[in-house]
Scaffold this active site. Sequence first.
Site, PDB file in Angstrom:
ATOM      1  N   PHE A 137       3.474  -9.817  37.885  1.00 55.04           N
ATOM      2  CA  PHE A 137       2.305 -10.449  37.270  1.00 55.04           C
ATOM      3  C   PHE A 137       1.284 -10.823  38.344  1.00 55.04           C
ATOM      4  O   PHE A 137       1.657 -11.362  39.393  1.00 55.04           O
ATOM      5  CB  PHE A 137       2.687 -11.758  36.570  1.00 55.04           C
ATOM      6  CG  PHE A 137       3.682 -11.645  35.458  1.00 55.04           C
ATOM      7  CD1 PHE A 137       3.262 -11.474  34.140  1.00 55.04           C
ATOM      8  CD2 PHE A 137       5.046 -11.748  35.706  1.00 55.04           C
ATOM      9  CE1 PHE A 137       4.180 -11.409  33.096  1.00 55.04           C
ATOM     10  CE2 PHE A 137       5.969 -11.681  34.673  1.00 55.04           C
ATOM     11  CZ  PHE A 137       5.532 -11.510  33.363  1.00 55.04           C
ATOM     12  N   ASP A 138       0.008 -10.587  38.064  1.00 55.62           N
ATOM     13  CA  ASP A 138      -1.054 -11.257  38.800  1.00 55.62           C
ATOM     14  C   ASP A 138      -1.065 -12.718  38.337  1.00 55.62           C
ATOM     15  O   ASP A 138      -0.455 -13.062  37.314  1.00 55.62           O
ATOM     16  CB  ASP A 138      -2.385 -10.558  38.499  1.00 55.62           C
ATOM     17  CG  ASP A 138      -3.566 -11.219  39.190  1.00 55.62           C
ATOM     18  OD1 ASP A 138      -3.382 -11.780  40.289  1.00 55.62           O
ATOM     19  OD2 ASP A 138      -4.674 -11.180  38.621  1.00 55.62           O
TER      20      ASP A 138
END
Length: 361
Positions: free
Chosen positions: A203-204
Amino acid sequence: MSEKEAKASAATEDPGEEKDWAAAKAFFDNLKTNKPRPPKPRYAVTVAVSSRTLFNMVAERKIYEEEGVEKYVAYQLDQENEPLAPGPAFPFVKALMTVNGRLRELYPDSEELFDIVLMTNNHAQVGVRLINSINHYDLTIERFCMTGGKSPTGYLKAYMTNLYLSKDSEKVSEAIEEGIAAATMFMAEKENELSDTELRVAFDGDAVLFSDESEIIVKEHGLDTFFEHEKEFENKPLAQGPLKCFLEALGKLQRKFYAKNERMNCPIRTFLVTARSAASSGARVLKTLRSWGLEIDEALFLAGAPKGPLLHKIKPHIFFDDQMFHIEGAQELGTISAHVPYGIGQKYHKGKRIEPPAKKE
């Protein structure tokens, strides 16, 4: 709303439903193939995938766009015994099934599993080819939603969806506006060998797990103001972003392995891959996750460096980011990526504001 609260707000138990599920359980238990039955939606982590993310339907899509729906349906009927090739979500779905296998070993009667739903605007006539393809690859997908040309997003809440993956960015945006974690999937430009024993999800941070409140400051006031802001508000948790609920759902399943002393052998591994600097702005991110009661297995702060090379090393089954230039960089090096069309980043590309086309006089 948290993942737990969303499921709790669903319909309460009723005797008729329990009778139906008992009948379904008996049906699957008696199958000679020992095919696992789908879990009850209220307890499951439900992942809805479109047919074009699960399978590679580029050729079929071209027929639809150039020759129309009747020729498209006729072609699908003619090819219905020919399995479709895997699409970008295929390895992710296989990894979800691997986790389910491990959970069933530890908790034979548990309903807390991944449930995969095929959510497509295809016509029902095309369903036979989709079913044949799913059976060809031995995928455990029992629940379908085929809407005959209409957008399926209106059904996502009814299916208690935790994550929706599509090739259609408009549908993804509709889902996010409804409060459902969603992303537009892209196939990697080259093949990367992925784990067949562990689900790996990257995930960013900003505008993905967290809101875009800090990213707005970067875009509008620059990095120096951003660093000052993050230091000042280090102990104030960031607001949640569109994918927070999915990380929460993954954490719920991870804890089931930890409860059986399987932390070191847990088949779910999560990664935070952020352009933030650790020393200058990382503490707020980690403290936010702590305040939510969530863990991330690996946190990687890149201080603006490209994400592609690191993702190539991580080899996630899926990588979520809100900015297309990060998606493109990941794709080039073999990472299957999913764009989250959320926040101020949609107005920029490679740090430059995207100017709207001039209006014609």
